[in-house]
Design an enzyme around this catalytic site. Structure first.
Site, short mmCIF file in Angstrom:
data_model
loop_
_atom_site.label_atom_id
_atom_site.label_comp_id
_atom_site.label_asym_id
_atom_site.label_seq_id
_atom_site.Cartn_x
_atom_site.Cartn_y
_atom_site.Cartn_z
N GLY A 44 0.82 -1.21 0.00
CA GLY A 44 0.00 0.00 0.00
C GLY A 44 0.86 1.26 0.00
O GLY A 44 1.93 1.29 0.60
N THR A 45 0.43 2.27 -0.70
CA THR A 45 1.04 3.59 -0.75
C THR A 45 -0.11 4.55 -0.94
O THR A 45 -1.23 4.09 -1.12
CB THR A 45 1.99 3.71 -1.96
OG1 THR A 45 1.24 3.44 -3.13
CG2 THR A 45 3.13 2.71 -1.88
N THR A 46 -0.07 5.74 -0.98
CA THR A 46 0.73 6.78 -0.41
C THR A 46 -0.15 7.48 0.63
O THR A 46 -1.34 7.66 0.40
CB THR A 46 1.14 7.80 -1.51
OG1 THR A 46 1.92 7.14 -2.50
CG2 THR A 46 1.88 8.98 -0.96
#
Length: 277
Positions: A53-55
């Protein structure tokens, strides 16, 4: 929860009635350590290919703090999930956003939520915001073994400090180092681009609505240059997750409110995708 040597199904184990620490994580670590994410062994063969997962971005405003996260999870060069939730309420006055290995990060957040609730029930009072940040640091530090095998979790924590009546932001490294950030911060693969947008757009004394708009625009900029960050999806009506924390507590913006913010930003960028001239 199963405990070694417990055979009487009609009674709780003695561990549940004994006086102990106000830390739920320490309780589980002492009596059922195999249930902790950090104690689970990896299968042989090296690091796993798992969704990441990002951001996440966070910024303060006059009287609180906003945290926002995009919705994309990636696995290598593939989009593993388009509408993943990455921002969670830790308690009534704080939120945590996850970046890193998605499955372990979500489990860590759920354990952190129980940790804070357990403390409140045992002590009869809320843990201070700095105390919450330090508890999360300890939990991240316990995951160092998995992080060294490629399953790192690097969250962003923010909340409203009831003692100083301001919003505060805390970042971490994989070893559990905890650092207070001022004004704004971002983590994840798109953080470099989001941080540039935050530097240009943030200003002191903003209202919460301005902070929400800036958070969404920072994610928009991150998605423009980072393939692992998902921008607002107007076709699928998938918007970022946005949490606002102030003296009234934690609240998440609903889709209708976010749709208006996103559409205004997209309309403003039409013909000028790079932003303000």
């Amino acid at each position: 929860m199963s405990f070694p040597g417990h055979q009487d199904a009609g009674r709780l184990p003695a561990a549940f009635t004994a006086t102990g620490s106000s830390s739920f994580t320490e309780f589980v670590g002492a009596h059922a350590p195999h249930l902790l994410p950090s104690r689970r062994p990896l299968p042989p063969g090296g690091a796993l290919e798992a969704p990441h997962g990002t951001t996440i971005v966070a910024l303060t405003f006059d009287g609180g703090v906003v945290m926002a996260g995009d919705r994309r999870a990636t696995m290598g060069n593939l989009i593993a999930n388009r509408d993943m939730e990455k921002v969670y309420g830790a308690d009534d006055y704080s939120a945590v956003g996850i970046a890193g290995t998605a499955g372990i990060a979500i489990e860590l957040v759920k354990l952190f939520q129980v940790e804070l609730e357990h403390y409140e029930k045992i002590e009869g009072a809320l843990l201070s915001l700095e105390g919450k940040a330090n508890r999360l640091a300890t939990m991240i530090r316990s995951n160092l073994g998995l992080a060294m095998q490629g399953l790192a979790v690097v969250p962003l924590f923010a909340g409203f400090d009831l003692d100083t009546t301001v919003g505060r932001i805390f970042s971490y490294d994989v070893t559990g180092g905890c650092y207070e950030e001022h004004d704004h911060h971002s983590v994840g693969s798109g953080s470099l681009f989001a941080r540039g947008a935050l530097k240009k757009l943030w200003r002191p004394g903003m209202a919460s609505a301005d902070a929400v708009s800036i958070a969404v625009e920072a994610l928009y900029d991150a998605a423009d240059d980072d393939s692992a960050t998902g921008g607002p999806d107007l076709g699928r009506r998938i918007w970022p997750t946005v949490a606002v924390i102030d003296t009234d507590g934690l609240r998440f913006l609903d889709d209708d409110a976010l749709a208006g913010v996103v559409e205004q930003i997209v309309a403003g960028r039409r013909g000028n995708p790079g932003g303000a001239r």
